[in-house]
Design a protein around this motif. Structure first.
Motif, PDB file in Angstrom:
ATOM      1  N   GLY A 189       0.794  -1.222   0.000  1.00  0.00           N
ATOM      2  CA  GLY A 189       0.000   0.000   0.000  1.00  0.00           C
ATOM      3  C   GLY A 189       0.825   1.269   0.000  1.00  0.00           C
ATOM      4  N   SER A 190       2.126   1.159  -0.284  1.00  0.00           N
ATOM      5  CA  SER A 190       2.994   2.339  -0.273  1.00  0.00           C
ATOM      6  C   SER A 190       2.684   3.258  -1.448  1.00  0.00           C
ATOM      7  N   LEU A 191       3.137   4.488  -1.320  1.00  0.00           N
ATOM      8  CA  LEU A 191       2.940   5.457  -2.403  1.00  0.00           C
ATOM      9  C   LEU A 191       3.618   4.992  -3.687  1.00  0.00           C
ATOM     10  N   GLY A 192       4.758   4.299  -3.541  1.00  0.00           N
ATOM     11  CA  GLY A 192       5.463   3.805  -4.719  1.00  0.00           C
ATOM     12  C   GLY A 192       4.636   2.796  -5.495  1.00  0.00           C
ATOM     13  N   ASN A 193       4.014   1.843  -4.780  1.00  0.00           N
ATOM     14  CA  ASN A 193       3.176   0.842  -5.456  1.00  0.00           C
ATOM     15  C   ASN A 193       1.961   1.482  -6.099  1.00  0.00           C
ATOM     16  N   LEU A 194       1.326   2.395  -5.385  1.00  0.00           N
ATOM     17  CA  LEU A 194       0.152   3.061  -5.943  1.00  0.00           C
ATOM     18  C   LEU A 194       0.525   3.922  -7.142  1.00  0.00           C
ATOM     19  N   VAL A 230       9.069   0.466 -16.287  1.00  0.00           N
ATOM     20  CA  VAL A 230       9.194   1.589 -15.347  1.00  0.00           C
ATOM     21  C   VAL A 230       9.591   1.085 -13.963  1.00  0.00           C
ATOM     22  N   ALA A 231       9.119  -0.103 -13.597  1.00  0.00           N
ATOM     23  CA  ALA A 231       9.362  -0.630 -12.252  1.00  0.00           C
ATOM     24  C   ALA A 231      10.790  -1.144 -12.059  1.00  0.00           C
ATOM     25  N   ILE A 232      11.478  -1.496 -13.151  1.00  0.00           N
ATOM     26  CA  ILE A 232      12.807  -2.105 -13.039  1.00  0.00           C
ATOM     27  C   ILE A 232      13.801  -1.223 -12.279  1.00  0.00           C
ATOM     28  N   PRO A 233      13.947   0.071 -12.608  1.00  0.00           N
ATOM     29  CA  PRO A 233      14.934   0.894 -11.878  1.00  0.00           C
ATOM     30  C   PRO A 233      14.653   1.021 -10.381  1.00  0.00           C
ATOM     31  N   PHE A 234      13.409   0.793  -9.994  1.00  0.00           N
ATOM     32  CA  PHE A 234      13.043   0.925  -8.579  1.00  0.00           C
ATOM     33  C   PHE A 234      13.079  -0.410  -7.830  1.00  0.00           C
ATOM     34  N   GLY A 235      13.548  -1.440  -8.515  1.00  0.00           N
ATOM     35  CA  GLY A 235      13.666  -2.746  -7.871  1.00  0.00           C
ATOM     36  C   GLY A 235      12.344  -3.405  -7.565  1.00  0.00           C
ATOM     37  N   ILE A 363       5.652 -13.999 -17.228  1.00  0.00           N
ATOM     38  CA  ILE A 363       4.529 -13.154 -16.854  1.00  0.00           C
ATOM     39  C   ILE A 363       4.542 -12.899 -15.352  1.00  0.00           C
ATOM     40  N   ALA A 364       5.158 -13.833 -14.598  1.00  0.00           N
ATOM     41  CA  ALA A 364       5.253 -13.629 -13.153  1.00  0.00           C
ATOM     42  C   ALA A 364       6.149 -12.442 -12.813  1.00  0.00           C
ATOM     43  N   VAL A 365       6.948 -12.005 -13.787  1.00  0.00           N
ATOM     44  CA  VAL A 365       7.832 -10.856 -13.566  1.00  0.00           C
ATOM     45  C   VAL A 365       7.028  -9.564 -13.441  1.00  0.00           C
ATOM     46  N   VAL A 366       5.853  -9.508 -14.072  1.00  0.00           N
ATOM     47  CA  VAL A 366       5.041  -8.292 -14.039  1.00  0.00           C
ATOM     48  C   VAL A 366       4.663  -7.989 -12.587  1.00  0.00           C
ATOM     49  N   PRO A 367       5.031  -6.823 -12.066  1.00  0.00           N
ATOM     50  CA  PRO A 367       4.707  -6.493 -10.676  1.00  0.00           C
ATOM     51  C   PRO A 367       3.200  -6.455 -10.445  1.00  0.00           C
TER      52      PRO A 367
END
Length: 491
Positions: A189-194, A230-235, A363-367
């Motif tokens: 529920g973090s701002l990053g995930n949202l 987009v998510a890759i650089p943020f781990g 496909i499991a790689v997709v966050p």
């Protein structure tokens, strides 16, 4: 008559006035290979999380090793692909032959976990579960043609309500995904995930607004790819599943042992099967409206046979009970790609993933937040389709308003108050905790009460029969045609 197509009495394709074969219905259209593959993969991406969630949950409860858990997940993907083949391509009177995706039903998770808890050696639970699913599938197959006769009790006021409930019931899943993969994680529920979910949603909306043609149709898939990048650089992406997955693997029959048959598990899974039959019927009616090929009684019977036969065969390859996937209906509604062969290609991808764990892990790689952003569009499209169907019902009548109002309220109880039925027995909660099932049953019962019982209902029926037909210009009267058998035995 001039200007109208006529079906050939020999069962050939319809022909126009020039004698040339008429264009096939969009449901039977075969797209170019590249478009077929891309749109089929988009269907897989939309339903992947739903397929792998039940085996992951049940496998974790049993305490399976990482290798066995991967095997169980691959088996469920493999059997979902086979069940999707049955639905889209069809064999004999089996399969609705609509762009209908089948996969592991989440409704069976609760009773399967109950079996795990009641088994002394938890590793013996899977054979017991498989035995119960086989029996429930076979009994459901026998009951399918009788269950399908309920289709006459699903007018637009009922189907529109149910379709709306399907979309609204799925939206909480998207909101859960948007917050992250694990409710116990620090960043849940973090701002990053949202923000990641929001970026994915914005990308999809931009693609839908400012592009056209094929790119517009696969906007959801492109949005998920872009969101993952987009998510890759943020781990936020985990490539571990790909690195450690095997290249080739086959779901060996009865890998976890021969099926065992217990009375209580069988009863529980039969209840789940009834829920699945209800939801699949509603889903087929919804999909028939969206693709403009309304599902009649025979179509529904054929679709339910595919559901139940797929469920009965699934345990042979270590899979669970199969049912309809409503999220893919939203994808059909949004993209307007109605070809059943596209979904069949998606089924092919599922089979390949079951045979190639490394491919499945891609496909499991997709966050999860990326899936959530896409889910808002997909599931919201289902709800919008329901509202569109309700416009075909006469809501100026108080009776129809009552049907919609009460059915929606009952169907929303599990969403608005998840613990509302906590005092009921666990077996009853299998049905009550499904807002789609309870809302569907309520809508059917209220429709029976207001439109099929009592003196007023009979008077309305007679009045409708005596109402003079609207005058139709002679040029608009189609020529009579001979009925021919449609695929699946429908006429």
């Amino acid at each position: 008559m001039p200007g109208f197509s006529r079906l050939s009495t020999t069962g050939d394709a319809p022909t126009g006035r020039t004698g040339e074969p008429a264009a096939p219905h969009p449901v039977d259209e075969r797209l170019p290979p590249l478009r077929m593959a891309a749109t089929g993969l988009q269907h897989v991406a939309a339903m992947y999380a739903g397929v792998v969630a039940p085996p992951l949950i049940v496998g974790a409860a049993i305490g399976l090793s990482a290798k066995d858990l991967t095997f169980l997940t691959g088996a469920c993907l493999f059997t979902a692909g086979l069940a999707t083949f049955l639905q889209t391509l069809g064999v004999w009177k089996i399969g609705c032959r609509l762009p209908f995706v089948n996969g592991v039903t989440f409704g069976g998770v609760a009773p399967m976990l109950a079996v795990v808890q009641s088994t002394k050696d938890k590793h013996d639970a899977l054979p017991v579960i498989f035995g119960a699913v086989i029996v429930a599938g076979l009994l459901g197959y026998i009951a399918a043609p009788y269950f399908s006769r309920m289709v006459r009790f699903f007018p637009p006021v009922v189907t529109g309500t149910v379709i709306t409930l399907i979309g609204v019931s799925l939206l909480p899943v998207a909101f859960e995904w948007m917050q992250g993969p694990d409710a116990g994680a620090k960043d849940y529920g973090s701002l990053g995930n949202l923000a990641l979910a929001g970026v994915t949603l914005v990308i999809i909306l931009v693609l839908r607004r400012f592009t056209g043609g094929f790119v517009k149709q696969i906007a959801v898939l492109l949005g998920m790819v872009a969101g993952t990048l987009v998510a890759i650089p943020f781990g936020a992406t985990d490539f571990g599943p790909v690195v450690h997955a095997d290249v080739v693997g086959f779901p060996t029959p009865f890998h976890f042992g021969a099926p065992q048959f217990g009375v209580a598990p069988i009863v529980s899974m039969c209840i789940v099967m009834l829920v699945c039959l209800t939801e699949s019927t509603a889903d087929m009616l919804a999909l028939g409206e969206i693709v403009e090929r309304p599902a009649d009684e025979r179509t529904i019977a054929a679709g339910l046979r595919a559901d139940t036969l797929g469920s009965a065969l699934s345990p042979l390859f270590n899979g669970f009970m199969c049912s309809a996937f409503a999220q893919n209906i939203g994808l059909v509604a949004m993209t307007r790609i109605r070809s059943r062969f596209v979904v069949a290609v998606g089924g092919g991808f599922l089979v390949l993933m079951g045979l190639c764990p490394m491919a499945a892990s891609l496909i499991a790689v997709v966050p999860r937040p990326v899936l959530g952003g896409a889910g808002v569009v997909l599931f919201g499209s289902v709800a919008a389709s329901g509202v569109q169907t309700l416009t075909k019902a006469n809501l100026s009548k108080d009776n129809n308003v009552m049907i919609v109002a009460v059915s929606l309220a009952v169907g929303l109880i599990p969403i608005a108050a998840p613990d509302f039925y906590h005092a009921f027995p666990d077996r009853a909660r299998i049905v009550l905790d499904s807002g789609i099932s309870t809302g569907c049953v309520m809508a059917v019962l209220l429709n029976l009460l207001f439109h099929h019982t009592g003196k007023r209902a009979r008077v309305e029926t007679v009045a409708a029969a005596m109402e003079p037909a609207a005058e139709i210009p002679a040029t608009e009267i189609p020529a009579p045609r001979t009925q021919v058998s449609a695929p699946g035995g429908a006429t």
